[in-house]
Every structure is written in C-alpha cells, then in structure tokens.
Write a protein that holds these residues in place. Structure first.
Motif, PDB file in Angstrom:
ATOM      1  N   HIS A  28       1.951  -1.108   6.245  1.00 56.55           N
ATOM      2  CA  HIS A  28       0.884  -1.641   5.389  1.00 56.55           C
ATOM      3  C   HIS A  28       0.335  -2.975   5.907  1.00 56.55           C
ATOM      4  O   HIS A  28      -0.814  -3.310   5.657  1.00 56.55           O
ATOM      5  CB  HIS A  28       1.382  -1.814   3.955  1.00 56.55           C
ATOM      6  CG  HIS A  28       1.544  -0.523   3.226  1.00 56.55           C
ATOM      7  ND1 HIS A  28       0.506   0.106   2.586  1.00 56.55           N
ATOM      8  CD2 HIS A  28       2.633   0.275   3.059  1.00 56.55           C
ATOM      9  CE1 HIS A  28       0.940   1.227   2.040  1.00 56.55           C
ATOM     10  NE2 HIS A  28       2.227   1.352   2.321  1.00 56.55           N
ATOM     11  N   LYS A  59       2.048   6.012   0.767  1.00 57.51           N
ATOM     12  CA  LYS A  59       1.056   6.201   1.819  1.00 57.51           C
ATOM     13  C   LYS A  59      -0.058   5.160   1.758  1.00 57.51           C
ATOM     14  O   LYS A  59      -0.414   4.561   2.764  1.00 57.51           O
ATOM     15  CB  LYS A  59       0.470   7.605   1.737  1.00 57.51           C
ATOM     16  CG  LYS A  59      -0.489   7.924   2.860  1.00 57.51           C
ATOM     17  CD  LYS A  59      -0.943   9.363   2.799  1.00 57.51           C
ATOM     18  CE  LYS A  59      -1.867   9.668   3.956  1.00 57.51           C
ATOM     19  NZ  LYS A  59      -2.275  11.069   3.960  1.00 57.51           N
ATOM     20  N   THR A  60      -0.602   4.910   0.566  1.00 51.88           N
ATOM     21  CA  THR A  60      -1.762   4.007   0.453  1.00 51.88           C
ATOM     22  C   THR A  60      -1.491   2.757  -0.353  1.00 51.88           C
ATOM     23  O   THR A  60      -2.374   1.909  -0.474  1.00 51.88           O
ATOM     24  CB  THR A  60      -2.957   4.746  -0.189  1.00 51.88           C
ATOM     25  OG1 THR A  60      -2.576   5.195  -1.490  1.00 51.88           O
ATOM     26  CG2 THR A  60      -3.393   5.914   0.674  1.00 51.88           C
ATOM     27  N   ARG A  61      -0.299   2.629  -0.920  1.00 49.28           N
ATOM     28  CA  ARG A  61       0.009   1.463  -1.745  1.00 49.28           C
ATOM     29  C   ARG A  61       1.497   1.184  -1.722  1.00 49.28           C
ATOM     30  O   ARG A  61       2.292   1.980  -1.220  1.00 49.28           O
ATOM     31  CB  ARG A  61      -0.464   1.678  -3.181  1.00 49.28           C
ATOM     32  CG  ARG A  61       0.310   2.764  -3.897  1.00 49.28           C
ATOM     33  CD  ARG A  61      -0.200   2.983  -5.300  1.00 49.28           C
ATOM     34  NE  ARG A  61       0.569   4.052  -5.930  1.00 49.28           N
ATOM     35  CZ  ARG A  61       0.681   4.207  -7.217  1.00 49.28           C
ATOM     36  NH1 ARG A  61       0.063   3.381  -8.033  1.00 49.28           N
ATOM     37  NH2 ARG A  61       1.389   5.198  -7.724  1.00 49.28           N
ATOM     38  N   VAL A  74      -2.019  -3.124  -2.883  1.00 49.46           N
ATOM     39  CA  VAL A  74      -2.695  -2.455  -1.778  1.00 49.46           C
ATOM     40  C   VAL A  74      -3.113  -3.561  -0.827  1.00 49.46           C
ATOM     41  O   VAL A  74      -3.766  -4.529  -1.239  1.00 49.46           O
ATOM     42  CB  VAL A  74      -3.916  -1.645  -2.252  1.00 49.46           C
ATOM     43  CG1 VAL A  74      -4.652  -1.035  -1.057  1.00 49.46           C
ATOM     44  CG2 VAL A  74      -3.494  -0.556  -3.234  1.00 49.46           C
ATOM     45  N   ARG A  76      -5.372  -5.033   1.724  1.00 44.85           N
ATOM     46  CA  ARG A  76      -6.740  -4.892   2.223  1.00 44.85           C
ATOM     47  C   ARG A  76      -6.857  -5.653   3.547  1.00 44.85           C
ATOM     48  O   ARG A  76      -5.894  -6.243   4.028  1.00 44.85           O
ATOM     49  CB  ARG A  76      -7.739  -5.434   1.194  1.00 44.85           C
ATOM     50  CG  ARG A  76      -7.638  -4.773  -0.165  1.00 44.85           C
ATOM     51  CD  ARG A  76      -8.048  -3.344  -0.087  1.00 44.85           C
ATOM     52  NE  ARG A  76      -8.093  -2.739  -1.419  1.00 44.85           N
ATOM     53  CZ  ARG A  76      -8.230  -1.472  -1.647  1.00 44.85           C
ATOM     54  NH1 ARG A  76      -8.343  -0.630  -0.650  1.00 44.85           N
ATOM     55  NH2 ARG A  76      -8.251  -0.996  -2.867  1.00 44.85           N
TER      56      ARG A  76
END
Length: 139
Positions: A28, A59-61, A74, A76
């Motif tokens: 991440h 996967k995304t967070r 998350v 960015r």
C-alpha cells in the motif's frame, strides 16, 4: 468469532463476504511519500491505545478491527484517506466525505497528510468508534 480458512481474517459471523486474500501493508505504501507511513503509524497507534485491535491489509484498503471493523485507511498518492465508523454524523475541518449507512451509522473519512493532522478531537472520535465496535453493529 469466525476465521476465514483461506485468508485468516476474523469476522463476527461465519462466511461473511469479504475480499479474501493475503496482502502486505508495504504494498500500500510502495512509491508513496514516507510521511504517509508516519501518518498511518499514528492512526494505528491511536487505535491500539483504545484496546486490542487487528490490522488487516486488503487489496484496496487497510482495515482496523476490534469486534467489527471500525477504522481503516486508503493510501492515496499524497494523502491518507483515514476512515471511522461512527454512530452519528460529525463535522470536522479534515472531513473529506461522509457515507450514510442508515441505522448502522456513518463512515467518516478524513484527509490526512501529516501525523499532526490527527488532533485531539479525531483521537476522541477514534475512541468513540472503538467503543461502538466492541459493542457490535446495531447495538
């Protein structure tokens, strides 16, 4: 609590839908400014100061869980979208957006770029979210 046999994540109920997989925190933060990792470390430290928590990279967070998921993030490009599950709508200068979950409460998202962005009020909101998570949804 039920543990998924594939990914090892724990849930309140058996066979709860989730994005099953094993992901690393490092993934991440790859290619992101080091300051974001410092913001995230502070975010997790505040959660851990509330009591026992588990941090899962998905996967995304990234989620932070007591009995249920109550906080997360998350990563960015140049800021951290740090979220809390609260039972009430709040106002704060760092709020990016609020999701309405109906009777279950609100998902409040903060835009954080520095560890110092996490002020005393946000710390108090983390404690509030943790207390609600220990009680469980809908209580």
């Amino acid at each position: 609590m039920w543990r998924c046999p594939k990914c090892g994540h724990r849930f309140v109920t058996k066979n709860l839908w989730h994005s099953c997989g094993r992901f690393s925190l490092a993934r991440h933060f790859a290619g992101k400014p080091p300051a974001l990792r410092a913001v995230f470390r502070r975010w997790v430290a505040i959660a851990r100061a509330c009591g026992p928590v588990t941090v899962y990279a998905q996967k995304t967070r990234i989620v932070i869980q007591a009995r249920v998921r109550f906080a997360g993030a998350v990563v960015r490009r140049d800021w951290l979208d740090a979220g809390l599950w609260l039972r009430r709508r709040i106002e704060h200068p760092r709020v990016q957006r609020i999701e309405d979950y109906g009777r279950l409460g609100f998902g409040v998202h903060f835009r954080l770029t520095r560890a110092a962005d996490i002020d005393a009020r946000i710390v108090g909101l983390m404690r509030e979210a943790y207390a609600a998570a220990r009680a469980g949804p809908g209580t």
